[in-house]
Write a protein that holds these residues in place. Structure first.
Motif, PDB file in Angstrom:
ATOM      1  N   GLU A 149      -9.690 -15.791  27.373  1.00 40.35           N
ATOM      2  CA  GLU A 149      -9.431 -14.652  26.487  1.00 40.35           C
ATOM      3  C   GLU A 149      -8.046 -14.758  25.845  1.00 40.35           C
ATOM      4  N   GLU A 150      -7.073 -15.190  26.627  1.00 38.45           N
ATOM      5  CA  GLU A 150      -5.700 -15.182  26.130  1.00 38.45           C
ATOM      6  C   GLU A 150      -5.331 -16.414  25.320  1.00 38.45           C
ATOM      7  N   CYS A 151      -5.959 -17.538  25.626  1.00 40.16           N
ATOM      8  CA  CYS A 151      -5.460 -18.805  25.078  1.00 40.16           C
ATOM      9  C   CYS A 151      -5.460 -18.804  23.548  1.00 40.16           C
ATOM     10  N   PRO A 152      -4.302 -18.977  22.945  1.00 40.58           N
ATOM     11  CA  PRO A 152      -4.232 -18.907  21.484  1.00 40.58           C
ATOM     12  C   PRO A 152      -4.823 -20.123  20.780  1.00 40.58           C
ATOM     13  N   VAL A 153      -5.071 -21.197  21.547  1.00 39.47           N
ATOM     14  CA  VAL A 153      -5.634 -22.394  20.901  1.00 39.47           C
ATOM     15  C   VAL A 153      -7.054 -22.679  21.405  1.00 39.47           C
ATOM     16  N   ASP A 154      -7.681 -21.649  21.976  1.00 39.25           N
ATOM     17  CA  ASP A 154      -9.102 -21.685  22.357  1.00 39.25           C
ATOM     18  C   ASP A 154      -9.464 -22.788  23.347  1.00 39.25           C
ATOM     19  N   ILE A 155      -8.634 -22.982  24.334  1.00 38.15           N
ATOM     20  CA  ILE A 155      -8.959 -23.942  25.400  1.00 38.15           C
ATOM     21  C   ILE A 155     -10.010 -23.306  26.314  1.00 38.15           C
ATOM     22  N   GLU A 156     -10.949 -24.138  26.779  1.00 38.11           N
ATOM     23  CA  GLU A 156     -12.111 -23.620  27.514  1.00 38.11           C
ATOM     24  C   GLU A 156     -11.984 -23.947  29.003  1.00 38.11           C
ATOM     25  N   HIS A 157     -11.074 -23.228  29.654  1.00 42.58           N
ATOM     26  CA  HIS A 157     -10.767 -23.529  31.052  1.00 42.58           C
ATOM     27  C   HIS A 157     -11.991 -23.457  31.958  1.00 42.58           C
ATOM     28  N   ILE A 158     -12.794 -22.412  31.778  1.00 42.62           N
ATOM     29  CA  ILE A 158     -13.901 -22.190  32.721  1.00 42.62           C
ATOM     30  C   ILE A 158     -14.899 -23.346  32.644  1.00 42.62           C
ATOM     31  N   HIS A 194       4.356 -29.550  21.322  1.00 39.14           N
ATOM     32  CA  HIS A 194       4.251 -29.070  19.948  1.00 39.14           C
ATOM     33  C   HIS A 194       3.222 -29.828  19.120  1.00 39.14           C
ATOM     34  N   LEU A 195       2.529 -30.730  19.813  1.00 40.87           N
ATOM     35  CA  LEU A 195       1.384 -31.373  19.196  1.00 40.87           C
ATOM     36  C   LEU A 195       0.365 -30.321  18.743  1.00 40.87           C
ATOM     37  N   HIS A 196       0.458 -29.153  19.360  1.00 39.35           N
ATOM     38  CA  HIS A 196      -0.502 -28.091  18.988  1.00 39.35           C
ATOM     39  C   HIS A 196      -0.405 -27.736  17.506  1.00 39.35           C
ATOM     40  N   ILE A 197       0.756 -28.006  16.902  1.00 39.60           N
ATOM     41  CA  ILE A 197       0.893 -27.701  15.469  1.00 39.60           C
ATOM     42  C   ILE A 197      -0.175 -28.474  14.690  1.00 39.60           C
ATOM     43  N   ALA A 198      -0.412 -29.719  15.109  1.00 42.41           N
ATOM     44  CA  ALA A 198      -1.417 -30.534  14.412  1.00 42.41           C
ATOM     45  C   ALA A 198      -2.815 -30.302  14.972  1.00 42.41           C
ATOM     46  N   LEU A 199      -2.905 -30.117  16.302  1.00 42.13           N
ATOM     47  CA  LEU A 199      -4.233 -30.104  16.925  1.00 42.13           C
ATOM     48  C   LEU A 199      -4.902 -28.734  16.979  1.00 42.13           C
ATOM     49  N   ALA A 200      -4.095 -27.669  17.008  1.00 46.24           N
ATOM     50  CA  ALA A 200      -4.703 -26.341  17.206  1.00 46.24           C
ATOM     51  C   ALA A 200      -5.789 -26.021  16.172  1.00 46.24           C
ATOM     52  N   ALA A 243     -15.056 -21.372   8.993  1.00 47.56           N
ATOM     53  CA  ALA A 243     -13.922 -21.187   8.075  1.00 47.56           C
ATOM     54  C   ALA A 243     -13.294 -19.817   8.346  1.00 47.56           C
ATOM     55  N   GLY A 244     -14.158 -18.824   8.600  1.00 48.74           N
ATOM     56  CA  GLY A 244     -13.657 -17.486   8.918  1.00 48.74           C
ATOM     57  C   GLY A 244     -12.818 -17.495  10.188  1.00 48.74           C
ATOM     58  N   THR A 245     -13.290 -18.264  11.187  1.00 46.36           N
ATOM     59  CA  THR A 245     -12.543 -18.349  12.444  1.00 46.36           C
ATOM     60  C   THR A 245     -11.172 -18.983  12.212  1.00 46.36           C
ATOM     61  N   GLU A 246     -11.136 -20.015  11.377  1.00 48.45           N
ATOM     62  CA  GLU A 246      -9.847 -20.657  11.072  1.00 48.45           C
ATOM     63  C   GLU A 246      -8.892 -19.646  10.425  1.00 48.45           C
ATOM     64  N   VAL A 247      -9.462 -18.810   9.555  1.00 48.40           N
ATOM     65  CA  VAL A 247      -8.611 -17.836   8.861  1.00 48.40           C
ATOM     66  C   VAL A 247      -8.032 -16.828   9.864  1.00 48.40           C
ATOM     67  N   THR A 248      -8.902 -16.291  10.736  1.00 46.26           N
ATOM     68  CA  THR A 248      -8.398 -15.257  11.654  1.00 46.26           C
ATOM     69  C   THR A 248      -7.559 -15.848  12.788  1.00 46.26           C
ATOM     70  N   GLU A 249      -8.029 -16.971  13.359  1.00 47.84           N
ATOM     71  CA  GLU A 249      -7.344 -17.502  14.546  1.00 47.84           C
ATOM     72  C   GLU A 249      -6.098 -18.305  14.193  1.00 47.84           C
ATOM     73  N   VAL A 250      -6.203 -19.126  13.154  1.00 47.22           N
ATOM     74  CA  VAL A 250      -5.072 -20.008  12.837  1.00 47.22           C
ATOM     75  C   VAL A 250      -4.149 -19.335  11.819  1.00 47.22           C
ATOM     76  N   LEU A 251      -4.684 -19.006  10.643  1.00 49.76           N
ATOM     77  CA  LEU A 251      -3.813 -18.407   9.623  1.00 49.76           C
ATOM     78  C   LEU A 251      -3.399 -16.989  10.021  1.00 49.76           C
ATOM     79  N   GLY A 252      -4.353 -16.234  10.597  1.00 42.34           N
ATOM     80  CA  GLY A 252      -4.045 -14.853  10.969  1.00 42.34           C
ATOM     81  C   GLY A 252      -3.397 -14.721  12.337  1.00 42.34           C
ATOM     82  N   GLN A 253      -3.433 -15.801  13.137  1.00 46.29           N
ATOM     83  CA  GLN A 253      -2.789 -15.807  14.462  1.00 46.29           C
ATOM     84  C   GLN A 253      -3.245 -14.617  15.322  1.00 46.29           C
TER      85      GLN A 253
END
Ligand code: SF4
Ligand code: SF4
Length: 727
Positions: A384-393, A233-239, A51-61
């Motif tokens: 590190e950069e991906c704002p929607v936490d994609i796990e490329h590696i 812009h599906l990321h609006i729902a999926l991120a 829940a904390g991660t959602e707050v910082t990553e999604v709500l807090g961007q």
């Protein structure tokens, strides 16, 4: 009135039907992926953390705001859309009653103010995005543009739609003020300005505008909803969902064990006919992997930081994800077909897509070109950069695993490294007999573990293959050993019993060799009763600290820069001799980005008198790779500019006397690049790359200690000459 209700509800029903159908299709496609029970389990076990991660990553961007201008524009747009849900409620209410107000708060002036404030903020955000896109136009900027390869037309359409959402909103609210239907007497400043402009049109025109633009607003919002489900812009729902199920703390550090059908693969029981070895086709990815693909916003932040892309290689982490996504979508009818007969009846184009190999060159029409797959250094800049936490590696590693273990297809030059690991336990094939050569001629004895480690030994010093066997890295090993000795830290080494941690094997995709070496090391460490380990190589450090726990090896592992920084701060090491040099520090990716060790190496240099530490433009979280990670150390770099050359040129831009680092791989790669620059006269002959431990050693080592080392011993074995006290 009745007509506008009908129009409004019909528009809503149609939009929800189209968007809902698309979302159902995406959901079914995701379910064709492999299970990932560990992701669900992790969320169940740590709801508060997530829940904390959602707050910082999604709500807090958080990640978006690292890019101040586009980040702020996105923050305003994101929060604008949340606040403007209130206006959407009002629009639907207005369909039924022209004087509708949200029950309870619908006439409060501050609500009207907030709505208008965020409407204007979204408008400012859209204009900012437009300017950013114009300035970074891929047609003009080419590869330098982070939007290169993105679907720019769809992005412009969405910007237009957002603009229309706000424009129609303000027009109907302005008209409402003139017709007396507006719920807010004060506060809605922007609506009042628009109302002022519309006032001269008269009451009848304003009534018509009110009705027309309420419907227009709903039409645009609903059109936007449909476009969202069919675009990036599906990321609006999926991120928010993707962030929730991403690895914690992030997709860096450890590689994940190989899983098949949701279970960790046991090599002793695995069957290549029934088990999944890495990713050989799109449906081998888990649903989380597929969600990564669908969530990509095409922002190109990953691409802009990727050392492979920056040096002209074909790998762009963004394009890799988009190519996988496009393939998944194109193959979807095949994956979703109910039976083999239904598959047979599919259009030829779909069947051809289904037949494409996941990895293959142009001749094979592969989805991912092998040169793309093998260009990755695992540096982690994309993650590190991906704002929607994609796990490329993780995705790259999984595709490599299939290529290596099932197809036996990997750069041929790396095969001798793998053979050496299997047969000799180190990548160079020098064998255990040479593992203690580095300690020859030291002025003290280095204890070698032989049986259980005694209570009097505080640390097991994990020397690593490079630290034991590579000439330049041996200097670091000697410096660390001497500093520990000077500080009175009791330590021991495994000597011949130490083998490669398996990092190069794991990173190239040979999980079998990795687990063989890791199990062997864990057995050795457990038999010795090792608990506290200090490692000099960040790749060993990462494997020991983050990956060995996957196989039952749990140790307290620190990097030598962490230990040395602590010894300096505790006064057990006192740098006294000035080192009057401008020193530019290079962050090793597996120390910095992967393991967040940014400060200790810098603290060490700060404490050395005379050192003028300086930073490159790309440093710390944004550090630029040396080119050796991801087993690239063992592959030829045939395409584009050499990554180590690019990095050294950036370092040379700071006019350093010395370049420092904290990794033997970086030491070798940057050292090679410096040698090339010296040959071409672009770097001073005196320029060298050293480990921060060597810098500290120059300042700390007492003259008396140097005398005890023996005639020429440290230097003949690769040690650093004692610094003249006069500096
Ligand atoms: S890990 Fe580094 S090299 Fe690999 S794709 Fe990401 S940014 Fe590029
Ligand atoms: S992978 Fe992440 S950083 Fe890269 S383009 Fe997609 S959303 Fe942006």
């Amino acid at each position: 009135m009745a007509l506008r209700i009908v129009i409004g509800l019909v528009l809503t029903a149609v939009a929800f039907a189209i968007a809902g159908r698309r979302l159902w299709w995406l959901f079914r496609l995701g379910r064709t992926g492999q299970p990932a029970p560990e992701r669900i389990e992790a969320v169940r076990e740590h709801p508060a953390r997530d829940a904390g991660t959602e707050v910082t990553e999604v709500l807090g961007q958080r990640k978006l705001l690292k890019w101040s201008v586009p980040g702020t524009a996105h923050f305003l747009t994101f929060w604008g859309f949340i606040i403007l849900i209130l206006t959407l409620i009002e629009s639907y209410g207005d369909l039924f009653s022209k004087t509708f107000a949200i029950p309870g708060i619908g006439r409060w002036a501050w609500v009207g103010f907030l709505e208008d404030l965020f409407a204007v903020a979204v408008l400012a955000g859209v204009i900012t995005f437009a300017v950013i896109r114009l300035r970074a136009d891929p047609k003009r900027e080419g590869r330098r543009s982070r939007f290169s390869g993105s679907h720019t037309r769809a992005a412009w359409l969405v910007l237009l739609l957002i603009f229309l959402v706000i424009a129609t909103l303000l027009i109907y609210r302005g008209a409402q003020i003139n017709t007396g239907d507006f719920p807010y007497a004060h506060g809605a400043f922007a609506s009042q300005i628009v109302g002022h402009w519309l006032h001269p049109l008269g009451l009848t025109a304003n009534k018509a505008l009110e009705t027309t633009f309420i419907l227009a607003q709903l039409a645009v919002v609903l059109g936007f909803l449909v476009v969202v489900t069919y675009s990036k812009h599906l990321h609006i729902a999926l991120a928010p969902i993707n962030v929730l199920f991403s690895r914690r703390p992030d997709g860096l550090g450890a590689l994940q064990p190989m899983r098949s059908g949701g279970k960790v693969l046991d090599f002793e029981e695995a069957d290549p006919d029934t088990d999944i070895f890495g990713r050989g086709k799109i449906e081998d990815f888990t649903w989380k992997g597929m969600m990564d693909m669908a969530t990509c916003t095409e922002c190109g932040r990953c691409q802009s930081q990727c050392p492979a892309w920056a040096t002209g290689k074909p790998l762009s982490p963004k394009m890799l994800i988009l190519d996988l996504r496009d393939h998944a979508f194109a193959k979807a009818p095949y994956l979703l077909a109910a039976s083999d007969e239904a598959r047979e009846k599919l259009p030829d184009a779909v069947k051809a897509e289904a037949d494409r190999p996941l990895v293959g060159g142009k001749d094979a029409n592969g989805v991912i070109d092998p040169d793309v797959l093998w260009s990755c250094t695992n540096c982690g800049a994309c993650v590190e950069e991906c704002p929607v936490d994609i796990e490329h590696i993780d995705h790259i590693a999984d595709m490599r695993r299939h290529q290596v273990l099932i197809e036996s297809a990997f750069p041929t030059e790396a095969s001798s490294m793998l053979k050496n690991l299997e047969n000799k336990g180190d990548p160079w094939g020098m064998g255990e007999a040479r593992r203690l050569d580095w300690a020859e001629g030291l002025g003290f004895e280095v204890p070698v573990v032989d049986g259980p480690i005694g209570d009097d030994v505080e640390y097991l010093f994990w020397v690593g293959c490079a630290g034991a066997l590579e000439d330049r890295a041996r200097k670091t090993t000697r410096a660390i050993a001497e500093l520990l000795h000077t500080a009175g830290v009791s330590f021991a080494v495994l000597g011949p019993a130490e083998t490669c941690t398996g990092d190069p094997a794991r990173r190239i995709g040979n999980e079998f060799v990795f687990s063989m070496l890791a199990q062997q090391n864990i057995e050795t460490l457990n038999e010795a009763g090792a608990r506290k380990i200090v490692a000099s190589c960040p790749h060993c450090f990462n494997a020991l600290a983050n990956e060995y726990p996957q196989l039952g090896g749990d140790y307290e592992v620190i990097h030598h820069t962490q230990l040395l920084a602590r010894l300096v701060s505790e006064g057990r090491l006192t740098p006294v001799a000035p080192v009057e040099e401008k020193i530019t520090y290079h962050d090793p990716c597996f120390l910095g980005r992967h393991n967040r060790v940014f400060t200790p190496p810098r603290e060490i240099m700060e404490q050395v008198p005379g050192v003028r530490a300086q930073e490159m433009h790309r440093c710390k979280e944004r550090g630029f790779c040396c080119g050796a990670g991801g087993a690239r150390m063992w592959m030829e770099e045939r395409i584009g500019k050499r990554i180590n050359t690019e990095r050294i040129e950036e370092a040379l831009g700071t006019s350093p006397d010395t370049i420092s680092t904290g990794c033997p791989y970086c030491l070798v790669m940057l050292g090679d690049a410096i040698s090339a620059k010296k040959s071409s006269g672009e770097a001073a002959e005196s320029l060298e790359v050293v480990d921060v431990a060597q810098i500290l050693q120059r300042s700390v080592r007492p003259r008396a200690t140097a005398a005890t080392v023996g005639p020429g011993a440290p230097d003949s074995a690769g040690g650093e000459p004692a610094q003249d006290e006069s500096g």
